[in-house]
Design an enzyme around this catalytic site. Structure first.
Site, PDB file in Angstrom:
ATOM      1  N   TYR A 189      41.013  35.942  48.406  1.00  0.00           N
ATOM      2  CA  TYR A 189      39.792  35.524  49.098  1.00  0.00           C
ATOM      3  C   TYR A 189      39.110  34.402  48.337  1.00  0.00           C
ATOM      4  O   TYR A 189      39.322  34.196  47.143  1.00  0.00           O
ATOM      5  CB  TYR A 189      38.828  36.699  49.256  1.00  0.00           C
ATOM      6  CG  TYR A 189      38.200  37.185  47.966  1.00  0.00           C
ATOM      7  CD1 TYR A 189      36.978  36.673  47.516  1.00  0.00           C
ATOM      8  CD2 TYR A 189      38.815  38.164  47.191  1.00  0.00           C
ATOM      9  CE1 TYR A 189      36.399  37.126  46.337  1.00  0.00           C
ATOM     10  CE2 TYR A 189      38.241  38.627  46.018  1.00  0.00           C
ATOM     11  CZ  TYR A 189      37.036  38.107  45.593  1.00  0.00           C
ATOM     12  OH  TYR A 189      36.467  38.553  44.424  1.00  0.00           O
ATOM     13  N   CYS A 190      38.275  33.655  49.063  1.00  0.00           N
ATOM     14  CA  CYS A 190      37.407  32.643  48.470  1.00  0.00           C
ATOM     15  C   CYS A 190      36.121  32.619  49.296  1.00  0.00           C
ATOM     16  O   CYS A 190      35.898  33.483  50.137  1.00  0.00           O
ATOM     17  CB  CYS A 190      38.088  31.274  48.429  1.00  0.00           C
ATOM     18  SG  CYS A 190      38.622  30.646  50.043  1.00  0.00           S
ATOM     19  N   THR A 191      35.275  31.645  49.080  1.00  0.00           N
ATOM     20  CA  THR A 191      33.965  31.634  49.732  1.00  0.00           C
ATOM     21  C   THR A 191      34.061  31.558  51.252  1.00  0.00           C
ATOM     22  O   THR A 191      33.496  32.383  51.972  1.00  0.00           O
ATOM     23  CB  THR A 191      33.119  30.461  49.215  1.00  0.00           C
ATOM     24  OG1 THR A 191      33.036  30.534  47.799  1.00  0.00           O
ATOM     25  CG2 THR A 191      31.711  30.507  49.809  1.00  0.00           C
TER      26      THR A 191
ATOM     27  N   GLY B 100      37.264  30.397  52.916  1.00  0.00           N
ATOM     28  CA  GLY B 100      38.629  30.528  53.401  1.00  0.00           C
ATOM     29  C   GLY B 100      39.557  29.375  53.116  1.00  0.00           C
ATOM     30  O   GLY B 100      40.780  29.541  53.112  1.00  0.00           O
TER      31      GLY B 100
ATOM     32  N   VAL C 117      34.424  35.187  52.111  1.00  0.00           N
ATOM     33  CA  VAL C 117      33.364  36.151  51.799  1.00  0.00           C
ATOM     34  C   VAL C 117      32.203  36.028  52.784  1.00  0.00           C
ATOM     35  O   VAL C 117      31.559  37.013  53.142  1.00  0.00           O
ATOM     36  CB  VAL C 117      32.860  35.946  50.359  1.00  0.00           C
ATOM     37  CG1 VAL C 117      31.767  36.964  50.025  1.00  0.00           C
ATOM     38  CG2 VAL C 117      34.002  36.058  49.362  1.00  0.00           C
TER      39      VAL C 117
END
Length: 325
Positions: A177-179, A181, A206
């Site tokens: 995951y990241c902020t 996508g 997220v």
């Protein structure tokens, strides 16, 4: 009368034949709107962080979706009270995510919804990778997530190679995951290239998880690349316990500041008491430096405009020195 604003996060990979034309059209449009932003456009597509007066933000979203190649762009929306960037910045960037190598975007990890992500976290059978920066991780991350030991994103291909030696790619399911996508679009592809058979990425990042599931399995706050610096992932639940510590006294804290010493400008975590005693500086040495910008708590922790944080990309080549603190 108080105006309502939107914060938009979005990206879209698509072929753009003339990036400079798209940039010029964006700039011309923004002259007429109450907006601020940091947008990168290249032959690969677009990556944007945007804020604007609600009607203007809605106009822009509709406008962009009518542009060739951008009809399927997805916007993640937060409600805010003012613009959160110092200006409207639209630039060309060859790589939307700085990686330094070619990636097959047709071969990506499986996008899973926030609900599916939450269920897999509860199963606790996957290796969970947080593919953000160290300073993002410090103030918030998912339970049991692993932060790759790298200093820049260009090191991720090497990390992926090492990961394939430490874990059996045939039997190790990976969630990343990241902020928002975009980083996972590339990194999931790299893991598949290294032989990992089961790779999942959180669709919408997220931000989407918080909007769909609330706080859930997340701990702390979400680092954002604008004047807010950190936000709860659930807009309805702002009472979030800090998981980080003040860099001076180690008290529980998750408030970022950038150093008032003009020649330093480090990003650092600091509690309310220490930010007063150090005059807004990251160290005693900096608090005695000759070029200290005037610090006042009335401005909150909004970054100083010089070397403004929102002009530092989330896919930056060099880590902020705060990562070493």
């Amino acid at each position: 009368m108080k105006k309502n604003y939107y914060a938009l996060a979005y990206y879209h990979f698509t072929r753009v034949d003339n990036p400079q034309e798209e940039i010029a059209l964006h700039k011309e449009l923004f002259k007429k709107l109450d907006v601020s932003c940091r947008i990168y456009i290249s032959e690969q597509g677009i990556n944007g962080q945007f804020s604007g007066y609600q009607p203007d933000a809605e106009y822009y979203m509709n406008w962009l979706k009518q542009r060739p190649g951008f009809s399927n762009v997805k916007f993640k929306i937060h409600h805010i009270e003012e613009n959160i960037f110092p200006r409207a910045t639209v630039k060309y960037r060859k790589e939307l995510v700085a990686l330094g190598c070619d990636v097959d975007l047709s071969n990506q990890g499986k996008h899973i919804s926030p609900k599916e992500w939450h269920e897999k976290l509860e199963e606790n059978r996957c290796l969970v990778l947080d593919v953000r920066n160290n300073y993002e991780w410090k103030i918030g991350h998912f339970e049991n997530a692993v932060l790759p030991d790298i200093q820049t994103f260009r090191e991720f291909p090497e990390y992926a190679e090492q990961l394939s030696k430490e874990h059996d790619p045939e039997t190790t399911p990976v969630m990343m995951y990241c902020t928002g996508g975009i980083r996972c679009e590339l990194y999931s592809s790299l893991l598949l290239e290294k032989g990992f058979k089961e790779v999942y990425q959180l669709d919408g990042g997220v931000i989407a998880y918080g909007q769909a599931m609330g706080t859930g399995k997340w701990r702390g706050k979400l680092f954002v690349f604008d004047d807010r610096l950190a936000v709860p992932i659930d807009e309805a639940d702002t009472d979030v316990s800090p998981i980080a510590q003040c860099s001076h006294c180690e008290a529980s804290c998750d408030t970022y500041y950038n150093c008032a010493n003009t020649d330093c400008n480090n990003l650092f975590i600091c509690c309310e008491e220490c930010i007063h005693s150090t005059k807004g500086c990251c160290s005693q040495e900096c608090s005695q430096a000759p070029r200290i910008r005037s610090f006042s708590t009335s401005r909150g922790n909004k970054p100083f405009r010089r070397m403004h944080l929102c002009e530092i990309s989330e896919e930056q080549e060099k880590p902020l020195s705060c990562c070493l603190r």
